[in-house]
Design an enzyme around this catalytic site. Structure first.
Site, mmCIF file in Angstrom:
data_model
loop_
_atom_site.group_PDB
_atom_site.id
_atom_site.type_symbol
_atom_site.label_atom_id
_atom_site.label_comp_id
_atom_site.label_asym_id
_atom_site.label_seq_id
_atom_site.Cartn_x
_atom_site.Cartn_y
_atom_site.Cartn_z
ATOM 1 N N LYS A 131 -5.285 5.531 -6.621
ATOM 2 C CA LYS A 131 -4.282 4.863 -7.473
ATOM 3 C C LYS A 131 -4.965 3.951 -8.499
ATOM 4 O O LYS A 131 -4.314 3.370 -9.356
ATOM 5 C CB LYS A 131 -3.347 4.003 -6.616
ATOM 6 N N LYS A 138 -6.472 1.157 -7.654
ATOM 7 C CA LYS A 138 -6.242 -0.225 -7.206
ATOM 8 C C LYS A 138 -7.371 -0.642 -6.266
ATOM 9 O O LYS A 138 -7.645 0.041 -5.290
ATOM 10 C CB LYS A 138 -4.914 -0.313 -6.443
HETATM 11 N N1 C2G Z 1 7.345 -5.525 -5.313
HETATM 12 C C1 C2G Z 1 8.458 -6.290 -5.657
HETATM 13 N N2 C2G Z 1 8.296 -7.444 -6.337
HETATM 14 C C2 C2G Z 1 7.044 -7.867 -6.696
HETATM 15 C C3 C2G Z 1 5.917 -7.101 -6.343
HETATM 16 C C4 C2G Z 1 6.089 -5.918 -5.643
HETATM 17 O O1 C2G Z 1 9.596 -5.917 -5.340
HETATM 18 N N3 C2G Z 1 6.930 -9.033 -7.392
HETATM 19 C C5 C2G Z 1 7.560 -4.282 -4.578
HETATM 20 C C6 C2G Z 1 7.099 -3.055 -5.355
HETATM 21 O O2 C2G Z 1 8.100 -2.649 -6.288
HETATM 22 C C7 C2G Z 1 6.913 -2.033 -4.232
HETATM 23 C C8 C2G Z 1 6.474 -2.921 -3.045
HETATM 24 O O3 C2G Z 1 6.809 -4.284 -3.393
HETATM 25 O O4 C2G Z 1 8.157 -1.412 -3.909
HETATM 26 C C9 C2G Z 1 4.995 -2.822 -2.790
HETATM 27 O O5 C2G Z 1 4.329 -3.158 -3.999
HETATM 28 P P1 C2G Z 1 2.768 -2.738 -4.140
HETATM 29 O O6 C2G Z 1 2.044 -3.195 -2.938
HETATM 30 O O7 C2G Z 1 2.300 -3.154 -5.500
HETATM 31 O O8 C2G Z 1 2.900 -1.156 -4.065
HETATM 32 P P2 C2G Z 1 2.275 -0.082 -5.075
HETATM 33 O O9 C2G Z 1 0.837 -0.334 -5.231
HETATM 34 O O10 C2G Z 1 3.162 -0.070 -6.251
HETATM 35 O O11 C2G Z 1 2.371 1.271 -4.224
HETATM 36 O O12 C2G Z 1 3.669 5.706 -3.285
HETATM 37 C C10 C2G Z 1 4.107 4.460 -3.773
HETATM 38 C C11 C2G Z 1 2.953 3.487 -3.863
HETATM 39 O O13 C2G Z 1 2.278 3.391 -2.629
HETATM 40 C C12 C2G Z 1 3.459 2.109 -4.285
#
Ligand code: C2G
Length: 128
Positions: free
Chosen positions: A44, A46
């Site tokens: 990803k 990340k």
């Molecule tokens: N999230 C949120 N508000 C934030 C930060 C994150 O609602 N201020 C939510 C994101 O929208 C997501 C969840 O928290 O639904 C996890 O966020 P991340 O850890 O950043 O996930 P991500 O790297 O986007 O991975 O297959 C899907 C991916 O694995 C998503």
């Protein structure tokens, strides 16, 4: 039993993560969280501060979470939904429309993100 699933990295666990897990659980009775592995996060693009083993343990300790599984690739979602008999797929709305193909298998819900907080922002602030 209404089963909900959501996916994420959950690095440097913060209130935005807690809010989405709390609201995802409120959509059913049982919440499964698929936590991205370190290898998948590399795909990803990340870089995680916290390793996948610890991120999974932290998420599992959250009161709203009933089960944690690893997320190791983009295309495991349909299999997860079928194998775990999931009724609702939930993601924050930064992913809006990105997973609409899952509507053939379960309800798809995008919830508003928590404004003003993100793992990237925390890391940048710590860097000064
Ligand atoms: N999230 C949120 N508000 C934030 C930060 C994150 O609602 N201020 C939510 C994101 O929208 C997501 C969840 O928290 O639904 C996890 O966020 P991340 O850890 O950043 O996930 P991500 O790297 O986007 O991975 O297959 C899907 C991916 O694995 C998503």
């Amino acid at each position: 039993m209404k089963k909900v699933i959501t996916y994420g990295t959950f690095d440097l666990f913060h209130i935005g993560h807690l809010n989405i897990l709390k609201r995802a659980k409120a959509l059913g009775d049982y919440l499964i969280v698929a936590v991205s592995s370190d290898e998948f996060n590399a795909i990803k693009g990340k870089k995680c501060q916290i390793c996948d083993k610890d991120r999974m343990e932290i998420v599992k300790a959250i009161r709203y979470v009933d089960e944690v599984i690893p997320e190791t690739c983009w295309d495991q979602k349909v299999k997860d939904i079928q194998e775990h008999d999931v009724d609702v797929f939930v993601m924050g709305d930064d992913w809006k429309d990105k997973f609409d193909e899952l509507k053939d298998y379960c309800e798809v819900v995008y919830l508003p993100r928590t404004e003003g907080v993100s793992t990237t922002q925390i890391k940048d602030e710590l860097k000064g």
